[in-house]
Design an enzyme around this catalytic site. Structure first.
Site, PDB file in Angstrom:
ATOM      1  N   HIS A 116       7.111  30.899  32.744  1.00  0.00           N
ATOM      2  CA  HIS A 116       7.463  30.335  31.434  1.00  0.00           C
ATOM      3  C   HIS A 116       8.712  29.471  31.591  1.00  0.00           C
ATOM      4  CE1 HIS A 116       9.895  34.013  31.590  1.00  0.00           C
ATOM      5  NE2 HIS A 116      10.574  33.650  30.523  1.00  0.00           N
ATOM      6  N   HIS A 133      11.838  29.431  30.271  1.00  0.00           N
ATOM      7  CA  HIS A 133      13.237  29.835  30.097  1.00  0.00           C
ATOM      8  C   HIS A 133      14.067  29.516  31.351  1.00  0.00           C
ATOM      9  CE1 HIS A 133      12.570  32.844  26.547  1.00  0.00           C
ATOM     10  NE2 HIS A 133      12.664  31.593  26.152  1.00  0.00           N
ATOM     11  N   ASP A 143      16.369  30.894  32.993  1.00  0.00           N
ATOM     12  CA  ASP A 143      16.600  31.886  34.038  1.00  0.00           C
ATOM     13  C   ASP A 143      15.355  32.166  34.872  1.00  0.00           C
ATOM     14  OD1 ASP A 143      15.492  33.126  31.754  1.00  0.00           O
ATOM     15  OD2 ASP A 143      16.302  35.086  32.302  1.00  0.00           O
ATOM     16  N   HIS A 144      14.330  31.351  34.686  1.00  0.00           N
ATOM     17  CA  HIS A 144      13.134  31.436  35.527  1.00  0.00           C
ATOM     18  C   HIS A 144      12.834  30.112  36.231  1.00  0.00           C
ATOM     19  CE1 HIS A 144      11.784  35.491  34.201  1.00  0.00           C
ATOM     20  NE2 HIS A 144      12.603  35.186  33.210  1.00  0.00           N
ATOM     21  N   HIS A 162       6.596  36.658  24.146  1.00  0.00           N
ATOM     22  CA  HIS A 162       8.003  36.373  24.487  1.00  0.00           C
ATOM     23  C   HIS A 162       8.266  34.880  24.298  1.00  0.00           C
ATOM     24  CE1 HIS A 162      11.823  36.692  26.587  1.00  0.00           C
ATOM     25  NE2 HIS A 162      11.431  35.785  27.470  1.00  0.00           N
ATOM     26  N   ASP A 176       8.470  38.165  31.843  1.00  0.00           N
ATOM     27  CA  ASP A 176       9.085  38.740  30.640  1.00  0.00           C
ATOM     28  C   ASP A 176       8.053  39.161  29.596  1.00  0.00           C
ATOM     29  OD1 ASP A 176      11.327  38.063  32.023  1.00  0.00           O
ATOM     30  OD2 ASP A 176      12.125  36.663  30.549  1.00  0.00           O
ATOM     31  N   HIS A 199      12.954  41.300  35.317  1.00  0.00           N
ATOM     32  CA  HIS A 199      14.356  41.668  35.086  1.00  0.00           C
ATOM     33  C   HIS A 199      14.606  43.132  35.416  1.00  0.00           C
ATOM     34  CE1 HIS A 199      15.862  38.053  32.985  1.00  0.00           C
ATOM     35  NE2 HIS A 199      14.617  37.939  32.544  1.00  0.00           N
TER      36      HIS A 199
END
Length: 254
Positions: A54, A56, A58-59, A113, A132, A170
């Site tokens: 996805h 975001h 942090d990915h 999410h 996530d 995570h």
């Protein structure tokens, strides 16, 4: 033959995963480049593919540096989310299958999410990469989708074979464990898993990946359809999705 799958800690609490078939290497998500490059160097592997779950930050933040290090890198991501992802070399949709190392990789839409969040299921490796969506003893916050949508996504994942290994995005498991006990304090399987999680974290060990068998037995977000969970929430006659929404709302406030 089973592939090598390495769990790579990134950032403060993210995980990325390297999949090596003996000659080629794929990466699931790119939270940051440095630990991934270090793991590749240690193993003597060249990175060939990146599969993004996805959009975001942090990915995906590590992708530019990885592209610089490996100019021929092929990036796979959700076709419907291409406008929010880094440039894709292979755009995929729910139900698509592609090959890696002779193994099928099934694309699953697990929106909730985010919209257009995808998971990658490799049946031959007994592995699913969920980022996530489904997490160890938890699930991601519902930021873009709806609660019923997230519930349906989790049901898709719950219905995979029991021996599937869940590689999630995570290290949230300790907090998830504390919350899970507020929903099912008398669940003996959960109690045992919480002790295991606490022991692992005390030793500085990762709690990811986990088994789908354990998630079914202990993860409250996969158990919203069960009568004992409904009874515990005084929602005996509620729809499954509504019970999930109540559990997720309680976790948001936890």
């Amino acid at each position: 033959m089973p592939f090598d799958i390495l769990t790579i800690p990134c950032r403060e609490d993210n995980y990325a995963f390297l999949i090596h078939d003996g000659s080629r290497t794929a990466l699931v998500d790119a939270p940051e480049a440095a630990p991934i490059l270090a793991a590749l160097e240690q193993k003597g592997w060249t990175l060939d593919e990146v599969w993004l779950t996805h959009h975001h930050f942090d990915h995906v933040d590590g992708l530019p540096a990885l592209r610089s290090a490996f100019p021929d890198l092929q990036v796979t991501g959700c076709k419907a989310d291409a406008d929010r992802l880094p440039p894709l070399d292979r755009a995929v949709s729910d139900g698509d299958t592609f090959q890696f190392g002779g193994a099928d990789v099934h694309v699953m839409d697990v929106s909730g999410h985010t919209i257009n969040h995808i998971a990658f299921h490799m049946p031959s490796q007994q592995a699913v990469f969920t980022a996530d969506s489904l997490m160890a003893l938890g699930c991601g916050r519902v930021f873009e989708g709806t609660m019923p949508q997230m519930w349906q996504s989790l049901c898709k994942l719950r219905d995979l074979p029991d021996d599937t290994i869940v590689y999630s995005g995570h290290e949230y498991t300790s907090n998830n464990a504390d919350f899970a006990l507020t929903i099912e304090p008398d669940n003996q399987a959960l109690q045992a898993r919480v002790d295991e999680v606490r022991d692992k974290r005390a030793r500085g060990e990762a709690t990811v990946p986990s088994t789908l068998r354990d998630e079914r037995a202990t993860n409250p977000f996969l158990r919203a359809h069960l009568q004992p969970v409904k009874d515990a929430l005084s929602m005996q006659k509620a729809e499954d999705a509504d019970v999930f929404a109540e559990i997720r709302s309680r976790k948001d406030r936890f």
